[in-house]
Structures are given as structure tokens and as C-alpha cells.
Scaffold this active site. Structure first.
Site, PDB file in Angstrom:
ATOM      1  N   LYS A   1      44.260  43.335  39.610  1.00  0.00           N
ATOM      2  CA  LYS A   1      45.440  44.106  40.022  1.00  0.00           C
ATOM      3  C   LYS A   1      45.944  44.985  38.887  1.00  0.00           C
ATOM      4  O   LYS A   1      46.290  46.152  39.086  1.00  0.00           O
ATOM      5  CB  LYS A   1      46.558  43.167  40.472  1.00  0.00           C
ATOM      6  CG  LYS A   1      46.396  42.598  41.860  1.00  0.00           C
ATOM      7  CD  LYS A   1      47.647  41.836  42.255  1.00  0.00           C
ATOM      8  CE  LYS A   1      47.497  41.213  43.641  1.00  0.00           C
ATOM      9  NZ  LYS A   1      48.728  40.503  44.042  1.00  0.00           N
TER      10      LYS A   1
ATOM     11  N   GLU B   1      57.852  31.494  40.539  1.00  0.00           N
ATOM     12  CA  GLU B   1      57.389  30.888  41.787  1.00  0.00           C
ATOM     13  C   GLU B   1      57.641  31.863  42.933  1.00  0.00           C
ATOM     14  O   GLU B   1      58.737  32.420  43.059  1.00  0.00           O
ATOM     15  CB  GLU B   1      58.130  29.584  42.046  1.00  0.00           C
ATOM     16  CG  GLU B   1      57.601  28.820  43.256  1.00  0.00           C
ATOM     17  CD  GLU B   1      58.324  27.507  43.468  1.00  0.00           C
ATOM     18  OE1 GLU B   1      58.036  26.847  44.487  1.00  0.00           O
ATOM     19  OE2 GLU B   1      59.170  27.150  42.624  1.00  0.00           O
TER      20      GLU B   1
ATOM     21  N   ASP C   1      52.606  42.557  45.549  1.00  0.00           N
ATOM     22  CA  ASP C   1      52.273  41.339  46.283  1.00  0.00           C
ATOM     23  C   ASP C   1      51.414  41.786  47.455  1.00  0.00           C
ATOM     24  O   ASP C   1      51.826  42.643  48.247  1.00  0.00           O
ATOM     25  CB  ASP C   1      53.501  40.590  46.779  1.00  0.00           C
ATOM     26  CG  ASP C   1      53.141  39.158  47.150  1.00  0.00           C
ATOM     27  OD1 ASP C   1      52.733  38.400  46.246  1.00  0.00           O
ATOM     28  OD2 ASP C   1      53.240  38.796  48.340  1.00  0.00           O
TER      29      ASP C   1
ATOM     30  N   GLY D   1      39.106  39.637  44.712  1.00  0.00           N
ATOM     31  CA  GLY D   1      39.713  38.937  45.841  1.00  0.00           C
ATOM     32  C   GLY D   1      38.828  38.926  47.076  1.00  0.00           C
ATOM     33  O   GLY D   1      37.630  38.611  47.010  1.00  0.00           O
TER      34      GLY D   1
ATOM     35  N   ASP E   1      37.859  41.468  48.814  1.00  0.00           N
ATOM     36  CA  ASP E   1      37.231  42.771  49.050  1.00  0.00           C
ATOM     37  C   ASP E   1      35.834  42.690  49.668  1.00  0.00           C
ATOM     38  O   ASP E   1      35.502  43.483  50.556  1.00  0.00           O
ATOM     39  CB  ASP E   1      37.155  43.571  47.745  1.00  0.00           C
ATOM     40  CG  ASP E   1      38.497  44.185  47.352  1.00  0.00           C
ATOM     41  OD1 ASP E   1      39.459  44.059  48.139  1.00  0.00           O
ATOM     42  OD2 ASP E   1      38.585  44.785  46.263  1.00  0.00           O
TER      43      ASP E   1
END
Length: 204
Positions: free
Chosen positions: A20, A47, A76, A161, A163
């Protein structure tokens, strides 16, 4: 609605995810903004207690901005699968476990789809929320969504991830995100869609 403009030269990328950070760094590079990751500053990871992508992005951006005393940009994002009623959704990273093993996460998604007895094509969306926060608590948020479908087995070594198992449906694309060079993915991805909104509102 009047948006707050970003006028600084340094921006904290509120993420410890190297993939990211790299993608966001590439996207802001043309604006001559120095990107510093939360990991470089040794910032704690808050968190993620929000129930939406935007809520979690805002939580992370505000925590980083107020701890570092610098503007911070948080992402996110995740993959929502139609057959799984939107899962893994905001829990996409958690499906990869403490070791962030997305090979296992992809297998978990595919197994769950098979157990549902769903019929292909298996529709899915990648969602990205971006939140830009300042130390005074002001925050601007944006969301991008790209439609696609799941493929199995995963294909491609690019990206990160989920992808390799996500094939966007735009322009009859036949490759997964994992098979697309970074520049091509950046042109159409959920993160790019959210980022364009951010640039137009806060940087343009």
C-alpha cells in the site's frame, strides 16, 4: 461542500503494509510531496474498530496525524464477494492472519465460495477508502469501487493481497490485477478511483 486543501510538503502514509505504501507513494509522487510511512516513524497501528472502510480509514489517518503532528493519509481497502454477502470486506487483511499470508486468504475465499454452492461468474468488488487527516482533527474522505470477478487458480505475480484472484470487468479485461503492470493497474484500480477524487478535492 468546501474541501480543505493540502498545502504541505510532507505526508505520512498511515500504513505498515509495504504494498500500500508503495502504491500510494507512486500516486502522490507527481505532486512533489515527500511520503513517510507509519512504519518509518514507528507509529503504532490503531485497532480498526470501524464498521465501514471509511470509518477505519479515518480512524487510522487521525491517529497517525495526531501522533506525528503531520498531515496523514490512510487507506482502508478490501475485497467484497457477492456470494459471501460482502465478505471478507473490512476484514480482508484479517483473513490473511497474523502472518499476512494472502495465499492462504485467497484459498479461504475460494473455499468459502465453493461451500456456498454459488454459480460462476463469482462477482466481487475491490473497495478503497482514502482519508486525509490533519493534526487538528479535520479529515477529508473518499471512496473508490471497481467491479470484477474471482478467478481460480490465482494468476500473476504483480500487486499484492487478493490481486491475483481478482479480474476487473472493465473494458472486457482478461487479466487479473496480479497480471497487470503497476502503471496499468493504477489507471483503473479502486485506489486510483478514490485517489482521483482526493486529488481533485484537496490537491488540484
Amino acid at each position: 461542500m468546501v474541501r480543505r486543501r493540502f498545502t504541505g510538503d510532507t505526508l505520512v502514509i498511515a500504513s505498515h503494509n509495504a504494498g500500500k505504501v508503495r502504491e500510494i507513494g507512486d500516486l502522490i509522487a507527481p505532486f512533489k510531496v515527500r511520503a513517510i510511512s507509519a512504519g518509518e516513524l514507528d507509529l503504532p497501528e490503531p485497532e480498526e474498530t470501524g464498521m465501514t472502510f471509511i470509518a477505519n480509514a479515518e480512524l487510522k489517518a487521525l491517529a497517525a496525524a495526531q501522533t506525528a503532528n503531520l498531515p496523514a493519509l490512510a487507506d482502508d481497502s478490501g475485497m467484497s464477494v457477492d456470494a459471501l454477502d460482502g465478505a471478507p470486506g473490512i476484514y480482508s487483511a484479517r483473513w490473511a492472519g497474523p502472518s499476512k499470508d494472502f495465499g492462504k486468504a485467497m484459498q479461504k475465499v475460494w473455499t468459502a465460495v465453493e461451500e456456498k454452492g454459488a454459480e460462476p461468474p463469482f462477482g466481487a468488488q475491490f473497495v478503497c477508502a482514502l482519508s486525509l487527516a490533519w493534526p487538528d482533527g479535520h479529515v477529508e474522505s473518499f471512496e473508490g469501487i471497481i467491479q470484477g470477478k474471482l478467478v481460480w487458480p490465482p494468476r500473476g505475480l504483480h500487486g499484492f493481497g487478493y490481486d491475483p484472484m481478482f479480474q476487473p470487468v472493465e473494458n472486457n479485461e482478461m487479466r487479473t490485477f496480479g497480471e497487470m503492470p503497476a502503471a496499468e493497474k493504477h489507471a483503473i484500480s479502486h485506489r486510483a478511483l478514490a485517489f482521483r477524487q482526493l486529488i481533485d478535492a484537496c490537491f488540484g
